[in-house]
Scaffold this active site. Structure first.
Site, PDB file in Angstrom:
ATOM      1  CE1 TYR A 136    -146.843 -34.086   6.542  1.00 46.12           C
ATOM      2  CE2 TYR A 136    -146.256 -33.303   4.006  1.00 46.12           C
ATOM      3  CZ  TYR A 136    -146.082 -33.418   5.550  1.00 46.12           C
ATOM      4  OH  TYR A 136    -144.468 -33.268   6.054  1.00 46.12           O
TER       5      TYR A 136
ATOM      6  NE  ARG B  53    -136.327  -8.197  25.510  1.00 43.91           N
ATOM      7  CZ  ARG B  53    -136.348  -9.289  24.835  1.00 43.91           C
ATOM      8  NH1 ARG B  53    -137.338  -9.349  23.926  1.00 43.91           N
ATOM      9  NH2 ARG B  53    -135.489 -10.270  24.866  1.00 43.91           N
TER      10      ARG B  53
ATOM     11  CG  PHE C  22    -133.757 -13.061  26.835  1.00 41.67           C
ATOM     12  CD1 PHE C  22    -132.596 -13.153  25.656  1.00 41.67           C
ATOM     13  CD2 PHE C  22    -134.933 -13.156  26.522  1.00 41.67           C
ATOM     14  CE1 PHE C  22    -133.136 -13.397  24.620  1.00 41.67           C
ATOM     15  CE2 PHE C  22    -135.409 -13.501  25.290  1.00 41.67           C
ATOM     16  CZ  PHE C  22    -134.389 -13.409  24.278  1.00 41.67           C
TER      17      PHE C  22
END
Ligand code: F0G
Length: 465
Positions: free
Chosen positions: A78, A388, A455
């Protein structure tokens, strides 16, 4: 590039294939059903229904055998994973920043940076917007201001450095609102929304001098900065003899920090980071990371992902890799150009961008020509591209109206080390065929519009001719 007797040896991949992933072919009838079910949005298609996936170059690279072996070295502690220290050393060595905070991907770093540096009412200039970057700036209370050179908005301009900052535009903003309201300029390498266009070192040097004079920081979006460095080597006088690694370092040394989506340049499937030189900023970023990402030595990543990223940095800096990567993109672009298909010039590094407004001149921007063309390409050949344009740009928060950007593009994004030249031939043949029948492609109406980054999840229906 191999040393051969050929006058101009062609690019070729500096690797061979050890394992393959089988692709599924679909019929046209299947694809017609799929696109309707996906609401004419290529993001909503299941990948099993895609033949050649040019949706994005993000997280889609093929890792090398060294990177796969690196996964086995994952130290999944961790706290204080060995792989974090390996990645930190690679970033310090190659990018030169002092401090590294890993994040789950690019937008995780953008969130933290925006929250730390932007106050409500601030302005953040940038060399064109990127979707997630601007959203985080706005959510932190800032307003994005486009300061890229005008040529970037013209698909036909052959300017070799369309990613350059227009210093006069930046100065106009600083004079108007005062430097105190401009915490930093967001400088992107190989500007994605402009078609993968680089900035030049000369422009960065000028920007650096300007920003130092006015006390404005330069924060780099280093997502495709190694590809930008390759273009500088190719195009900018005085850089031909320098290595891509030296150029990368020179770029980073002129900036104050960076956010990066490692899923592009760095040849990994997940990851990102924030890096900077200011210790106070770094400490505050580490502290915010525990709120959004995870402990500051893993930032949402598994140890093995950080290992793959550290190895990816070295592979991305290999010039034969960049020559083949960009060579493949240019190969596709040249085929499309030869067929008369309008594309963004010069051809960028991560994909070929079709000028959908020129391809489908019969459609208004609010009929979403790029979205319509991406859907038509999928139905034709099972090739998945991405819009785009007007859909990606979203609505102006002030007026609520579509932003209607000048560039209305379909991006054929090439994953790194994944497809062959023959795949590129299939893509080019399909699009050239569609170009001949382009009058039949109908526009789209948006029937579902999500609030953020629409989008990704919006749905459409064809407008009947
Ligand atoms: N900056 C740039 C220039 C990017 O292209 C992207 C992602 C990001 C930041 C955000 O990084 O996805 O890791 O959170 N671009 C992808 C694309 C999504 O398809 O162009 P992320």
């Amino acid at each position: 590039m191999p040393e051969t007797s050929a006058a101009k040896p062609s690019w070729a991949e500096p690797f061979k294939i050890k394992m393959v992933e089988l692709l599924r072919m679909t019929t046209r009838e299947e694809r017609e059903r799929v696109i309707v079910a996906a609401g004419y949005n290529t993001f909503l298609i299941r990948s099993r229904d895609v033949y050649i996936d040019l949706l994005t170059d993000s997280g889609t690279a093929a890792m090398s055998d060294r990177q796969w072996a690196g996964l086995m070295l994952g130290d999944e502690a961790y706290a204080g994973s060995e792989n974090y220290y390996h990645l930190e050393a690679a970033v310090q060595k190659h990018y030169g920043y002092k401090f590294l905070l890993p994040t789950h991907q690019g937008r995780g770093a953008e969130n933290i940076l925006s929250q730390l540096l932007i106050k409500p009412g601030d302005y953040v200039p940038g060399n064109m917007y990127f979707t997630t970057t601007r959203l985080h700036q706005e959510r932190a209370g800032g307003a994005f201001v486009d300061v890229i050179v005008d040529e970037a908005h013209d698909p036909a301009s052959e300017h070799p450095f369309k990613g350059n900052v227009d210093i006069a535009k930046l100065d106009r903003l600083v004079q108007e609102v005062g430097a105190a309201r401009v915490p930093y300029i967001s400088l992107e390498g190989n500007v994605n929304m402009a078609g993968g266009q680089p900035f030049s070192m000369a422009n960065l040097k000028e920007l650096h001098a300007y920003c130092r004079r006015h006390g404005v920081l330069i924060m780099l979006d280093a997502t495709r900065i190694i590809e930008n460095a390759f273009f500088i080597k190719e195009r900018e006088p005085g850089y031909g003899a320098k290595s891509v690694g030296q150029i990368l370092r020179e770029i980073c040394d002129l900036t104050d920090g960076a956010t990066i989506s490692a899923k592009k340049d760095l040849l990994v499937n997940i990851g990102g980071f924030l890096a900077c030189n200011d210790e106070d900023l770094f400490k505050r970023a580490q502290n915010l990371a525990v709120v959004y990402e995870g402990l500051h030595t893993y930032g949402g990543l598994a140890g093995r992902d950080m290992e793959a990223m550290a190895l990816g940095i070295e592979e991305a800096l290999m010039e034969e890799h960049q020559a083949a990567r960009i060579g493949q993109v240019r190969y596709l672009g040249a085929k499309l150009e030869a067929a008369g298909v309008p594309i963004v010039k010069p051809i960028g590094s991560h994909g070929v961008f079709i000028d959908a407004a020129a391809f489908l001149p019969h459609l208004d921007r609010d009929d979403y020509p790029a979205q319509a063309l991406a859907a038509a390409i999928y139905v034709d050949s099972g090739v998945r591209a991405m819009e785009r344009g007007n859909v990606s740009a979203g609505r102006d928060p002030q007026t609520g109206r579509n932003r209607r950007p000048e560039l209305e593009l379909v991006r054929l994004t090439i994953p790194r080390r994944v497809y062959t030249q023959a795949h590129m031939d299939v893509v080019a043949e399909s699009i050239a065929g569609l170009f001949a029948r382009r009058d039949n492609i109908p526009g789209l109406r948006m029937v579902y519009e999500p609030e953020y980054l629409r989008f990704f999840q919006a749905r459409f229906e064809p407008i009947s001719p």
